[in-house]
Design a protein around this motif. Structure first.
Motif, short mmCIF file in Angstrom:
data_model
loop_
_atom_site.label_atom_id
_atom_site.label_comp_id
_atom_site.label_asym_id
_atom_site.label_seq_id
_atom_site.Cartn_x
_atom_site.Cartn_y
_atom_site.Cartn_z
N HIS A 109 0.89 -1.21 -0.08
CA HIS A 109 -0.39 -0.05 -0.06
C HIS A 109 0.79 1.03 0.08
CE1 HIS A 109 -4.06 -1.79 0.18
NE2 HIS A 109 -3.38 -2.81 0.74
N ALA A 110 1.88 1.07 0.51
CA ALA A 110 3.17 2.20 0.38
C ALA A 110 3.28 2.82 -1.15
CB ALA A 110 4.01 2.30 1.37
N PHE A 111 3.52 1.46 -1.96
CA PHE A 111 4.04 1.76 -3.06
C PHE A 111 2.72 2.15 -3.89
CE2 PHE A 111 4.24 0.23 -7.43
CZ PHE A 111 5.45 0.68 -8.01
N GLU A 112 1.50 1.63 -3.68
CA GLU A 112 0.41 2.08 -4.44
C GLU A 112 0.16 3.58 -4.13
OE1 GLU A 112 -1.81 0.48 -6.53
OE2 GLU A 112 -0.39 -1.03 -6.43
N GLY A 113 0.55 4.13 -2.96
CA GLY A 113 0.38 5.40 -2.62
C GLY A 113 1.39 6.29 -3.34
N LEU A 114 2.44 5.63 -3.88
CA LEU A 114 3.70 6.33 -4.49
C LEU A 114 3.43 6.35 -5.89
CD1 LEU A 114 6.47 5.41 -2.10
CD2 LEU A 114 5.57 7.83 -2.35
N GLY B 76 0.89 7.24 -8.17
CA GLY B 76 0.52 8.33 -8.65
C GLY B 76 1.42 9.47 -8.86
N PRO B 77 2.16 9.96 -7.77
CA PRO B 77 3.20 11.01 -7.69
C PRO B 77 4.31 10.70 -8.81
CG PRO B 77 2.36 10.78 -5.28
CD PRO B 77 1.74 9.72 -6.18
N LEU B 78 4.60 9.26 -8.58
CA LEU B 78 5.74 9.12 -9.71
C LEU B 78 5.47 8.90 -10.98
CD1 LEU B 78 7.19 5.90 -7.74
CD2 LEU B 78 8.29 8.16 -7.80
N ILE B 79 4.08 8.72 -11.36
CA ILE B 79 3.75 8.76 -12.75
C ILE B 79 3.65 10.29 -13.11
CG2 ILE B 79 1.76 8.47 -14.13
CD1 ILE B 79 1.19 6.04 -12.89
N VAL B 80 3.33 11.35 -12.39
CA VAL B 80 3.36 12.72 -12.81
C VAL B 80 4.63 13.21 -12.61
CG1 VAL B 80 2.33 14.89 -12.10
CG2 VAL B 80 1.04 12.83 -12.04
N MET C 180 14.70 12.61 -27.34
CA MET C 180 15.07 11.88 -26.10
C MET C 180 13.98 12.22 -25.09
SD MET C 180 17.38 9.82 -27.02
CE MET C 180 17.61 9.40 -25.26
N LYS C 181 13.44 13.15 -25.09
CA LYS C 181 12.44 13.57 -23.94
C LYS C 181 11.23 12.26 -24.00
CE LYS C 181 13.40 18.46 -23.70
NZ LYS C 181 13.10 19.38 -22.67
N PHE C 182 10.98 12.12 -25.09
CA PHE C 182 9.75 11.13 -25.39
C PHE C 182 10.38 9.73 -24.91
CE2 PHE C 182 8.51 14.58 -28.40
CZ PHE C 182 7.36 15.15 -27.43
N VAL C 183 11.19 9.47 -25.45
CA VAL C 183 12.03 8.13 -25.05
C VAL C 183 12.12 7.94 -23.69
CG1 VAL C 183 14.01 6.58 -25.42
CG2 VAL C 183 13.16 8.02 -27.43
N SER C 184 12.55 9.00 -23.00
CA SER C 184 12.94 8.96 -21.55
C SER C 184 11.69 8.63 -20.72
CB SER C 184 13.66 9.95 -21.19
OG SER C 184 12.94 11.24 -21.16
N ILE C 185 10.40 9.30 -21.17
CA ILE C 185 9.12 9.22 -20.57
C ILE C 185 8.79 7.73 -20.90
CG2 ILE C 185 6.52 9.96 -20.68
CD1 ILE C 185 7.63 12.70 -21.49
N GLY C 186 9.03 7.16 -21.86
CA GLY C 186 8.44 5.75 -22.28
C GLY C 186 9.13 4.68 -21.43
N VAL C 187 10.64 5.18 -21.27
CA VAL C 187 11.46 4.22 -20.31
C VAL C 187 10.87 4.28 -19.20
CG1 VAL C 187 13.80 4.10 -19.41
CG2 VAL C 187 13.51 4.19 -21.73
N TRP C 188 10.75 5.71 -18.45
CA TRP C 188 10.36 5.85 -17.10
C TRP C 188 8.87 5.03 -16.88
CZ3 TRP C 188 11.87 7.09 -12.63
CH2 TRP C 188 10.97 7.36 -11.57
N LEU C 189 8.15 5.28 -17.76
CA LEU C 189 6.67 4.22 -17.48
C LEU C 189 6.89 2.78 -17.56
CD1 LEU C 189 4.43 6.61 -19.68
CD2 LEU C 189 4.67 6.62 -16.94
N VAL C 190 7.90 2.15 -18.46
CA VAL C 190 8.12 0.87 -18.58
C VAL C 190 8.59 0.60 -17.29
CG1 VAL C 190 9.66 -0.77 -19.64
CG2 VAL C 190 8.09 0.72 -20.76
N PHE C 191 9.70 1.20 -16.61
CA PHE C 191 10.38 0.99 -15.36
C PHE C 191 9.36 1.15 -14.12
CE2 PHE C 191 11.84 3.00 -11.31
CZ PHE C 191 12.82 2.20 -10.88
#
Length: 84
Positions: free
Chosen positions: A28-33, A35-39, A54-65
């Motif tokens: 539940h701590a991760f579930e609470g985090l 939302g803010p991590l996605i934003v 590279m900005k779009f690639v890094s956003i995609g890599v972040w969401l996959v992570f």
């Protein structure tokens, strides 16, 4: 002999309770985090990464992570979202 069995059973039940509390807290701590991590993650990618493609690639890599991190947390805590 009877006292040892009672003591071992008591310790096992305490460990089982602690395990459930720990996994509940982690999950539940991760579930609470999430939302803010996605934003915040894509905002930081836009602010810090250059050039524009590279900005779009890094956003995609972040969401996959974040997706794989979510799967890892579910596996560690023993919770599978498909069963919910």
């Amino acid at each position: 002999m009877l006292h040892n069995n009672f003591f071992i059973g008591y310790i096992r039940s305490l460990l089982r309770i602690f395990s459930k509390i720990f996994t509940f807290t982690i999950h539940h701590a991760f579930e609470g985090l999430v939302g803010p991590l996605i934003v915040i993650g894509p905002i930081l990618c836009i602010m810090l990464v250059e050039p524009w493609p590279m900005k779009f690639v890094s956003i995609g890599v972040w969401l996959v992570f974040l997706y794989f991190l979510s799967k890892a947390i579910d596996k560690i805590t023993g919770r599978d979202k498909r069963d919910n």
